[in-house]
Motif scaffolding. Sequence first.
Motif, mmCIF file in Angstrom:
data_model
loop_
_atom_site.group_PDB
_atom_site.id
_atom_site.type_symbol
_atom_site.label_atom_id
_atom_site.label_comp_id
_atom_site.label_asym_id
_atom_site.label_seq_id
_atom_site.Cartn_x
_atom_site.Cartn_y
_atom_site.Cartn_z
ATOM 1 N N ALA A 30 17.758 16.004 43.244
ATOM 2 C CA ALA A 30 16.647 15.976 44.203
ATOM 3 C C ALA A 30 15.955 14.621 44.190
ATOM 4 C CB ALA A 30 15.643 17.082 43.875
ATOM 5 N N ARG A 31 15.785 14.062 43.021
ATOM 6 C CA ARG A 31 15.135 12.750 42.934
ATOM 7 C C ARG A 31 16.013 11.666 43.568
ATOM 8 N NH1 ARG A 31 12.844 12.905 36.656
ATOM 9 N NH2 ARG A 31 11.505 14.743 36.931
ATOM 10 N N ARG A 32 17.319 11.763 43.356
ATOM 11 C CA ARG A 32 18.228 10.780 43.950
ATOM 12 C C ARG A 32 18.188 10.861 45.476
ATOM 13 N NH1 ARG A 32 22.690 8.234 41.807
ATOM 14 N NH2 ARG A 32 22.740 9.683 40.023
ATOM 15 N N ALA A 33 18.185 12.088 46.010
ATOM 16 C CA ALA A 33 18.146 12.267 47.459
ATOM 17 C C ALA A 33 16.859 11.691 48.045
ATOM 18 C CB ALA A 33 18.278 13.748 47.807
ATOM 19 N N ALA A 34 15.728 11.959 47.374
ATOM 20 C CA ALA A 34 14.448 11.415 47.852
ATOM 21 C C ALA A 34 14.466 9.902 47.795
ATOM 22 C CB ALA A 34 13.306 11.971 47.006
ATOM 23 N N TYR A 35 15.001 9.357 46.718
ATOM 24 C CA TYR A 35 15.066 7.910 46.549
ATOM 25 C C TYR A 35 15.899 7.262 47.661
ATOM 26 C CZ TYR A 35 16.731 3.460 44.638
ATOM 27 O OH TYR A 35 17.060 2.136 44.481
ATOM 28 N N GLU A 36 17.082 7.823 47.923
ATOM 29 C CA GLU A 36 17.947 7.248 48.948
ATOM 30 C C GLU A 36 17.295 7.338 50.323
ATOM 31 O OE1 GLU A 36 20.465 5.520 48.459
ATOM 32 O OE2 GLU A 36 20.944 5.959 46.359
ATOM 33 N N GLY A 37 16.583 8.429 50.576
ATOM 34 C CA GLY A 37 15.914 8.572 51.858
ATOM 35 C C GLY A 37 14.835 7.529 52.069
ATOM 36 N N TYR A 38 14.003 7.318 51.069
ATOM 37 C CA TYR A 38 12.936 6.329 51.191
ATOM 38 C C TYR A 38 13.488 4.904 51.156
ATOM 39 C CZ TYR A 38 9.324 9.876 50.772
ATOM 40 O OH TYR A 38 8.507 10.948 51.010
ATOM 41 N N ARG A 39 14.558 4.699 50.406
ATOM 42 C CA ARG A 39 15.134 3.361 50.321
ATOM 43 C C ARG A 39 15.716 2.912 51.662
ATOM 44 N NH1 ARG A 39 20.389 1.539 46.733
ATOM 45 N NH2 ARG A 39 20.214 -0.694 47.127
ATOM 46 N N ALA A 40 16.134 3.858 52.496
ATOM 47 C CA ALA A 40 16.706 3.521 53.796
ATOM 48 C C ALA A 40 15.656 3.034 54.782
ATOM 49 C CB ALA A 40 17.428 4.745 54.371
ATOM 50 N N LEU A 41 14.380 3.228 54.456
ATOM 51 C CA LEU A 41 13.300 2.801 55.345
ATOM 52 C C LEU A 41 12.961 1.333 55.120
ATOM 53 C CD1 LEU A 41 10.944 5.893 54.913
ATOM 54 C CD2 LEU A 41 12.503 5.428 56.811
ATOM 55 N N PRO A 42 12.347 0.681 56.119
ATOM 56 C CA PRO A 42 11.896 -0.699 55.918
ATOM 57 C C PRO A 42 10.808 -0.755 54.846
ATOM 58 C CG PRO A 42 11.895 -0.097 58.258
ATOM 59 C CD PRO A 42 12.090 1.169 57.474
ATOM 60 N N THR A 43 10.544 -1.947 54.362
ATOM 61 C CA THR A 43 9.468 -2.132 53.388
ATOM 62 C C THR A 43 8.146 -1.673 53.985
ATOM 63 O OG1 THR A 43 10.609 -4.037 52.449
ATOM 64 C CG2 THR A 43 8.260 -3.819 51.951
ATOM 65 N N TYR A 44 7.402 -0.858 53.258
ATOM 66 C CA TYR A 44 6.138 -0.325 53.766
ATOM 67 C C TYR A 44 5.129 -1.447 54.028
ATOM 68 C CZ TYR A 44 7.341 4.528 52.565
ATOM 69 O OH TYR A 44 7.917 5.761 52.502
ATOM 70 N N PRO A 45 4.193 -1.210 54.944
ATOM 71 C CA PRO A 45 3.130 -2.197 55.173
ATOM 72 C C PRO A 45 2.324 -2.449 53.899
ATOM 73 C CG PRO A 45 3.150 -0.541 56.918
ATOM 74 C CD PRO A 45 4.071 -0.047 55.849
#
Length: 321
Positions: free
Chosen positions: A158-173
Amino acid sequence: MGPLLGLERLARGEIDRDTYTRTYGHRGPHEFEVSFPRPTENAQWIDRQLAALGTVEEDAGLRLARQTKARSAAWDRLAAEHPRRVAAIRGAVDTWAASARLREATRTEIARIFWLLRTFVLRAGEVSGAGEDLFFLSREEILAVLGGNRAPLAAVPARRAAYEGYRALPTYPTLIRGEFDPATWAADPNRRADLFDAHDTTPATDTVAGSPASGGVAEGIARVVATVEEGEVIQPGEILVTTVTNIGWTPLFTRISAIVTDVGANLSHASIVARELGIPAVVGCGNATTRIRTGDRIRVDGGRGTVDVLEAAATASPEAA
């Protein structure tokens, strides 16, 4: 500047690879992320960097020498125009310069510690048989696994899935105000990388402008990249457009004619290195990576803090951000 100057010394045969690795191998774009490999863990990394140096017409040493002369001339002009003030100003500058060097000396030693932490986790993964799954556990959980309790590993998927999902996003403001949905923000073609204000209804603008961080004017083809790894395709003379840079990006600076960033101010990494090498820089634009495309011909005025698109790319590039 150390990794870049060290790489040039390596290319000239003044130091060997082991010396370069011991001195600079812990520095990189992800040096404070324990799960990311250090650049020198990749056997081809140094060879790629040396090959890229071969495409540069003027090395960093020559550029630094030119900037040193310009700085000396500026002090001479100040002394001539304000003879009573120059001593106090020079003293203040020297004090701040010493502070900056101390900060960087501290930072490099902290980066060494993070490499040590990475080494520990990798070794723990080998001993326990859990491998790189341990990067998704806390220190206490890692110690529990080493002690024979494998229950913490159940949380890894579950942690890996969350990590990969957020990592696919651009750098946050850098600054977020109000309710923020990362996925909605990432899908917005008008998003800014410097700030997000849920209460701001001001229409987006196509104008790209920011802080005048390093003087000079440059015209060239834009190369929009999101990561330093993508930046390795930059061709000599292109203008780098990205969200933000750090020490891992430094070797790219001798290839570019100017730099534009979404995030940053006059003491950011991009600003400092650009001034050291005499490259025009406009930083803190907020929307540069969403308004400029790879292949656009642009003009960067580092003295005014403006970026103008002179000619749009014929077709949208898949490498554009």
